[in-house]
Write a protein that holds these residues in place. Structure first.
Motif, PDB file in Angstrom:
ATOM      1  N   LEU A 148      10.887  -3.292 -14.270  1.00 13.65           N
ATOM      2  CA  LEU A 148      11.818  -2.550 -13.414  1.00 13.65           C
ATOM      3  C   LEU A 148      11.157  -1.289 -12.860  1.00 13.65           C
ATOM      4  CD1 LEU A 148      15.107  -2.990 -15.444  1.00 13.65           C
ATOM      5  CD2 LEU A 148      14.871  -3.497 -12.999  1.00 13.65           C
ATOM      6  N   ALA A 149      10.383  -0.597 -13.691  1.00 14.66           N
ATOM      7  CA  ALA A 149       9.692   0.613 -13.238  1.00 14.66           C
ATOM      8  C   ALA A 149       8.682   0.283 -12.148  1.00 14.66           C
ATOM      9  CB  ALA A 149       8.999   1.296 -14.418  1.00 14.66           C
ATOM     10  N   ALA A 150       7.991  -0.848 -12.287  1.00 13.75           N
ATOM     11  CA  ALA A 150       7.038  -1.273 -11.254  1.00 13.75           C
ATOM     12  C   ALA A 150       7.781  -1.566  -9.944  1.00 13.75           C
ATOM     13  CB  ALA A 150       6.269  -2.503 -11.714  1.00 13.75           C
ATOM     14  N   TYR A 151       8.952  -2.191 -10.067  1.00 13.83           N
ATOM     15  CA  TYR A 151       9.752  -2.496  -8.876  1.00 13.83           C
ATOM     16  C   TYR A 151      10.241  -1.216  -8.204  1.00 13.83           C
ATOM     17  CZ  TYR A 151      13.327  -4.615  -5.902  1.00 13.83           C
ATOM     18  OH  TYR A 151      14.085  -5.002  -4.825  1.00 13.83           O
ATOM     19  N   VAL A 152      10.651  -0.246  -9.000  1.00 15.81           N
ATOM     20  CA  VAL A 152      11.085   1.053  -8.469  1.00 15.81           C
ATOM     21  C   VAL A 152       9.944   1.720  -7.711  1.00 15.81           C
ATOM     22  CG1 VAL A 152      11.728   3.411  -9.141  1.00 15.81           C
ATOM     23  CG2 VAL A 152      12.942   1.453 -10.125  1.00 15.81           C
ATOM     24  N   LYS A 153       8.731   1.665  -8.269  1.00 13.31           N
ATOM     25  CA  LYS A 153       7.563   2.237  -7.586  1.00 13.31           C
ATOM     26  C   LYS A 153       7.366   1.564  -6.231  1.00 13.31           C
ATOM     27  CE  LYS A 153       3.353   3.910  -6.819  1.00 13.31           C
ATOM     28  NZ  LYS A 153       3.168   5.215  -6.165  1.00 13.31           N
ATOM     29  N   CYS A 154       7.509   0.239  -6.205  1.00 12.66           N
ATOM     30  CA  CYS A 154       7.364  -0.498  -4.937  1.00 12.66           C
ATOM     31  C   CYS A 154       8.410  -0.044  -3.918  1.00 12.66           C
ATOM     32  CB  CYS A 154       7.497  -2.002  -5.186  1.00 12.66           C
ATOM     33  SG  CYS A 154       6.149  -2.727  -6.131  1.00 12.66           S
ATOM     34  N   ILE A 155       9.649   0.103  -4.356  1.00  5.35           N
ATOM     35  CA  ILE A 155      10.724   0.557  -3.467  1.00  5.35           C
ATOM     36  C   ILE A 155      10.390   1.935  -2.894  1.00  5.35           C
ATOM     37  CG2 ILE A 155      13.140   1.338  -3.382  1.00  5.35           C
ATOM     38  CD1 ILE A 155      13.754  -0.815  -5.511  1.00  5.35           C
ATOM     39  N   GLY A 211       7.147   3.778   4.172  1.00  4.83           N
ATOM     40  CA  GLY A 211       6.503   2.961   5.192  1.00  4.83           C
ATOM     41  C   GLY A 211       5.209   2.316   4.739  1.00  4.83           C
ATOM     42  N   ASN A 212       4.906   2.388   3.453  1.00  2.00           N
ATOM     43  CA  ASN A 212       3.661   1.833   2.936  1.00  2.00           C
ATOM     44  C   ASN A 212       3.829   0.340   2.653  1.00  2.00           C
ATOM     45  OD1 ASN A 212       1.277   1.213   1.698  1.00  2.00           O
ATOM     46  ND2 ASN A 212       1.488   2.670   0.021  1.00  2.00           N
ATOM     47  N   LEU A 213       3.375  -0.480   3.593  1.00  2.00           N
ATOM     48  CA  LEU A 213       3.548  -1.927   3.479  1.00  2.00           C
ATOM     49  C   LEU A 213       2.582  -2.569   2.495  1.00  2.00           C
ATOM     50  CD1 LEU A 213       4.292  -2.897   7.193  1.00  2.00           C
ATOM     51  CD2 LEU A 213       5.897  -2.530   5.311  1.00  2.00           C
ATOM     52  N   ASP A 214       1.650  -1.800   1.943  1.00  2.00           N
ATOM     53  CA  ASP A 214       0.760  -2.330   0.899  1.00  2.00           C
ATOM     54  C   ASP A 214       1.566  -2.818  -0.303  1.00  2.00           C
ATOM     55  OD1 ASP A 214      -1.479  -1.815   2.363  1.00  2.00           O
ATOM     56  OD2 ASP A 214      -2.481  -0.628   0.822  1.00  2.00           O
ATOM     57  N   PHE A 215       2.787  -2.295  -0.457  1.00  2.00           N
ATOM     58  CA  PHE A 215       3.613  -2.641  -1.613  1.00  2.00           C
ATOM     59  C   PHE A 215       4.657  -3.728  -1.302  1.00  2.00           C
ATOM     60  CE2 PHE A 215       1.619   1.072  -3.236  1.00  2.00           C
ATOM     61  CZ  PHE A 215       1.690   0.992  -4.615  1.00  2.00           C
ATOM     62  N   LYS A 216       4.606  -4.286  -0.104  1.00  2.00           N
ATOM     63  CA  LYS A 216       5.612  -5.288   0.295  1.00  2.00           C
ATOM     64  C   LYS A 216       5.568  -6.524  -0.599  1.00  2.00           C
ATOM     65  CE  LYS A 216       7.375  -7.639   4.423  1.00  2.00           C
ATOM     66  NZ  LYS A 216       7.363  -9.036   3.987  1.00  2.00           N
ATOM     67  N   LEU A 217       4.390  -7.123  -0.751  1.00  2.00           N
ATOM     68  CA  LEU A 217       4.267  -8.327  -1.570  1.00  2.00           C
ATOM     69  C   LEU A 217       4.521  -8.021  -3.039  1.00  2.00           C
ATOM     70  CD1 LEU A 217       3.641 -11.327  -1.750  1.00  2.00           C
ATOM     71  CD2 LEU A 217       1.202 -10.753  -1.915  1.00  2.00           C
ATOM     72  N   ALA A 218       4.025  -6.886  -3.506  1.00  2.17           N
ATOM     73  CA  ALA A 218       4.247  -6.493  -4.904  1.00  2.17           C
ATOM     74  C   ALA A 218       5.739  -6.352  -5.184  1.00  2.17           C
ATOM     75  CB  ALA A 218       3.517  -5.188  -5.216  1.00  2.17           C
ATOM     76  N   ALA A 219       6.488  -5.796  -4.213  1.00  2.00           N
ATOM     77  CA  ALA A 219       7.940  -5.652  -4.376  1.00  2.00           C
ATOM     78  C   ALA A 219       8.611  -7.019  -4.469  1.00  2.00           C
ATOM     79  CB  ALA A 219       8.530  -4.852  -3.217  1.00  2.00           C
ATOM     80  N   GLU A 220       8.206  -7.939  -3.597  1.00  2.00           N
ATOM     81  CA  GLU A 220       8.784  -9.282  -3.603  1.00  2.00           C
ATOM     82  C   GLU A 220       8.489 -10.002  -4.914  1.00  2.00           C
ATOM     83  OE1 GLU A 220       7.118 -11.098  -0.132  1.00  2.00           O
ATOM     84  OE2 GLU A 220       8.288  -9.842   1.258  1.00  2.00           O
ATOM     85  N   GLN A 221       7.238  -9.886  -5.376  1.00  2.00           N
ATOM     86  CA  GLN A 221       6.851 -10.533  -6.628  1.00  2.00           C
ATOM     87  C   GLN A 221       7.583  -9.921  -7.823  1.00  2.00           C
ATOM     88  OE1 GLN A 221       2.590  -9.996  -6.371  1.00  2.00           O
ATOM     89  NE2 GLN A 221       2.285 -12.004  -5.422  1.00  2.00           N
ATOM     90  N   SER A 222       7.721  -8.595  -7.814  1.00  2.00           N
ATOM     91  CA  SER A 222       8.415  -7.906  -8.905  1.00  2.00           C
ATOM     92  C   SER A 222       9.880  -8.325  -8.962  1.00  2.00           C
ATOM     93  CB  SER A 222       8.330  -6.385  -8.734  1.00  2.00           C
ATOM     94  OG  SER A 222       7.014  -5.939  -8.895  1.00  2.00           O
ATOM     95  N   ARG A 223      10.518  -8.354  -7.807  1.00  5.62           N
ATOM     96  CA  ARG A 223      11.946  -8.737  -7.767  1.00  5.62           C
ATOM     97  C   ARG A 223      12.124 -10.179  -8.224  1.00  5.62           C
ATOM     98  NH1 ARG A 223      16.377  -6.141  -5.601  1.00  5.62           N
ATOM     99  NH2 ARG A 223      18.178  -7.506  -5.520  1.00  5.62           N
ATOM    100  N   ASP A 224      11.194 -11.047  -7.826  1.00  2.06           N
ATOM    101  CA  ASP A 224      11.263 -12.453  -8.218  1.00  2.06           C
ATOM    102  C   ASP A 224      11.137 -12.595  -9.736  1.00  2.06           C
ATOM    103  OD1 ASP A 224      11.311 -15.322  -7.580  1.00  2.06           O
ATOM    104  OD2 ASP A 224       9.241 -15.295  -8.288  1.00  2.06           O
ATOM    105  N   LYS A 225      10.192 -11.865 -10.338  1.00  2.00           N
ATOM    106  CA  LYS A 225      10.009 -11.916 -11.797  1.00  2.00           C
ATOM    107  C   LYS A 225      11.243 -11.385 -12.518  1.00  2.00           C
ATOM    108  CE  LYS A 225       4.984 -11.504 -11.806  1.00  2.00           C
ATOM    109  NZ  LYS A 225       3.836 -10.597 -12.040  1.00  2.00           N
ATOM    110  N   LEU A 226      11.823 -10.327 -11.988  1.00  2.00           N
ATOM    111  CA  LEU A 226      13.020  -9.750 -12.603  1.00  2.00           C
ATOM    112  C   LEU A 226      14.199 -10.713 -12.527  1.00  2.00           C
ATOM    113  CD1 LEU A 226      12.635  -6.112 -11.260  1.00  2.00           C
ATOM    114  CD2 LEU A 226      12.708  -6.752 -13.691  1.00  2.00           C
TER     115      LEU A 226
END
Length: 199
Positions: free
Chosen positions: A139-146, A152-167
């Motif tokens: 959850l903390a990793a997902y919060v960081k992505c958000i 506007g940092n799209l470097d975290f777009k895929l990481a956010a999607e993957q984190s949400r999927d795992k959660l």
């Protein structure tokens, strides 16, 4: 001058270990900051388990375990996720390195204090708070992505999607409760947050 015990001086160095080293970060995050976030969320998940779902939980233990969950990285550094989870062999080897690092940390304490810290530095995998700490870490990793995406940092777009999927795949009602009730606020600006008080 030889020091007696270096445990807390070593722990204070968590602030020198940067996370997300392969990503462009608009706000740098170290493992001390991350551990605080994980502790806050782990405590919340344990409170949710106990007070919302009426199951046994120890919020204090969950928070303590979370505060120290990455302490082995004082010695190992933060290994990037693509390497750390590349295959089972690397994951197993990294677990061994983490175990050695945790034991090394324990030796930096007086022997009388070691049993109390062993419980939180090397928690039993069967301990129910362990699963909540792991969930809080995600959850903390997902919060960081958000937070990065909000800048506007799209470097975290895929990481956010993957984190949400795992959660979403975790079979933990506490995580779903947190996601439904608390995650949406992280996506708001300060002016959009509700500061009204209801008693």
């Amino acid at each position: 001058m030889k020091t007696k015990y270096s445990f807390f001086a070593l722990i204070s160095r968590m602030k020198n270990i940067t996370r997300w080293s392969l990503m462009r970060n608009n706000t740098l995050e170290n493992i001390q900051e991350h551990s605080h976030t994980v502790a806050v969320i782990a405590h919340a998940l344990a409170v949710i388990r106990k007070d919302v779902f009426g199951r046994k939980a120890d919020p204090g233990l969950a928070a303590s375990m979370a505060l120290f969950h990455d302490s082995s990285e004082i010695f190992t550094g933060d290994m990037p996720t693509p390497i750390k989870y590349y295959d089972a062999e690397i994951m197993e080897a990294y677990k061994k390195v983490e175990s050695v690092a945790s034991k090394k940390l324990l030796t930096a304490l007086p022997s009388e204090m070691r049993p109390a810290y062993k419980k939180i530095l090397s928690p039993d995998e069967k301990n129910e708070m362990t699963e909540l700490v792991k969930a809080a870490d995600r959850l903390a990793a997902y919060v960081k992505c958000i937070e990065e995406l909000k800048t506007g940092n799209l470097d975290f777009k895929l990481a956010a999607e993957q984190s949400r999927d795992k959660l979403s795949k975790l079979d933990l009602p506490e995580v779903k409760y947190f996601m439904d009730n608390f995650i949406p606020a992280y996506e708001l600006t300060l002016d959009e947050l509700d500061f009204s008080f209801e008693m």
